[in-house]
Design an enzyme around this catalytic site. Structure first.
Site, PDB file in Angstrom:
ATOM      1  N   HIS A  41      72.094  42.214  15.198  1.00  0.00           N
ATOM      2  CA  HIS A  41      72.006  41.279  14.060  1.00  0.00           C
ATOM      3  C   HIS A  41      73.277  40.423  13.957  1.00  0.00           C
ATOM      4  CE1 HIS A  41      71.073  39.946   9.895  1.00  0.00           C
ATOM      5  NE2 HIS A  41      72.386  40.039   9.739  1.00  0.00           N
ATOM      6  N   GLU A  42      74.445  41.053  14.025  1.00  0.00           N
ATOM      7  CA  GLU A  42      75.699  40.306  13.875  1.00  0.00           C
ATOM      8  C   GLU A  42      75.930  39.358  15.054  1.00  0.00           C
ATOM      9  OE1 GLU A  42      76.857  40.231  11.042  1.00  0.00           O
ATOM     10  OE2 GLU A  42      76.068  42.080  10.181  1.00  0.00           O
ATOM     11  N   HIS A  88      74.269  36.075  14.530  1.00  0.00           N
ATOM     12  CA  HIS A  88      74.990  35.091  13.713  1.00  0.00           C
ATOM     13  C   HIS A  88      75.959  34.292  14.586  1.00  0.00           C
ATOM     14  CE1 HIS A  88      73.344  36.052   9.882  1.00  0.00           C
ATOM     15  NE2 HIS A  88      73.834  37.281   9.831  1.00  0.00           N
ATOM     16  N   HIS A  98      75.926  30.266  15.110  1.00  0.00           N
ATOM     17  CA  HIS A  98      77.140  29.471  14.939  1.00  0.00           C
ATOM     18  C   HIS A  98      77.424  28.639  16.187  1.00  0.00           C
ATOM     19  CE1 HIS A  98      81.719  29.427  13.874  1.00  0.00           C
ATOM     20  NE2 HIS A  98      81.136  28.288  13.586  1.00  0.00           N
TER      21      HIS A  98
HETATM   22 ZN   LIG Z   1      73.528  38.797   8.569  1.00  0.00          ZN
END
Ligand SMILES: [Zn+2]
Length: 229
Positions: A95-96, A99, A103
């Site tokens: 999940h991280e 991100h 980005h």
């Molecule tokens: Zn998140």
């Protein structure tokens, strides 16, 4: 009447703290050590970042909650997710990393959320001033009603954080189900039998910020931290 008020109070406290308790429960339930898994959360995050061509993004350990830091370009994981081998560690790491991918690609929704979160600093400062002036109003105007109204206004301003995170939930769902889930399925980092649990963790990860923002509304210690600007 007092019974209804007490019930309403309990309901409100449930709504404010319930989501965070649910997330903690899901992460703990699927956080059990699984030596049969291929690697730790940090190892998977590193691997997925490299695969996405994001060698410059670092993977670090933190005690401030799992997150991606866009300023430092770092994926930060809690010790149990960084060093642990569990379904929670694998799903949270994926999940991280998602991100970081959002980005790097400059995805519009992610960039817009970044701007919104940056501007929250100012809203919190205004909320801080409103809350800070409460004792002064109480002493000078001697109106407890006005002071209560002021505290409510301060909390309502802090509520903007909840609104921002709620309206940017699509960014979180894209990280969990648009990116992390397909990556986990494609790479077979988890057995088919673990995917249901992984889905649960990905859902919890998506709601993390909304839940934290809700709980912070009644976090008096945090009010004082805001006041110290
Ligand atoms: Zn998140």
């Amino acid at each position: 009447m007092p019974v209804i008020l007490a019930l309403a109070g309990l309901l409100l406290i449930g709504l404010i703290f319930g989501p965070q308790l649910w997330i903690r429960h899901v992460l703990a339930k699927h956080g059990v050590d699984r030596p049969d898994l291929q690697g730790t959360g940090a190892e998977l995050a590193r691997h997925l970042l490299d695969e996405a061509g994001l060698q410059a993004v670092t993977v670090e350990k933190t005690d401030k909650g799992d997150h991606y830091d866009p300023e430092a370009r770092a994926v930060r994981l809690l010790p149990q997710h960084h060093d642990g081998r569990s379904v929670a560690a694998v799903a949270v790491a994926a999940h991280e990393v998602s991100h970081a991918v959002q980005h790097a690609r400059g995805e519009t929704a992610f960039m817009r959320r970044l701007e919104l979160i940056r501007s929250l600093v100012w809203v919190e400062r205004v909320a801080g001033v409103v809350l800070m002036l409460t004792p002064i109003v109480l002493i000078v105007v001697r109106s407890p009603a006005l002071a209560i109204l002021q505290v409510i206004a301060g909390i309502a301003l802090l509520g903007i954080r909840v609104v921002v995170h709620a309206t940017t939930l699509p960014v979180e769902f894209d990280a969990s189900f648009g990116k992390a889930l397909p990556v986990l399925l494609r790479g077979r980092y988890l057995a088919a039998g673990d995917m249901q649990a992984a889905r649960g963790v990905l859902k919890a990860a998506a709601y993390t910020y909304v839940a934290a923002a809700l709980a912070s509304l009644l976090d008096v210690a945090r009010w004082f931290r805001i006041l110290r600007f």
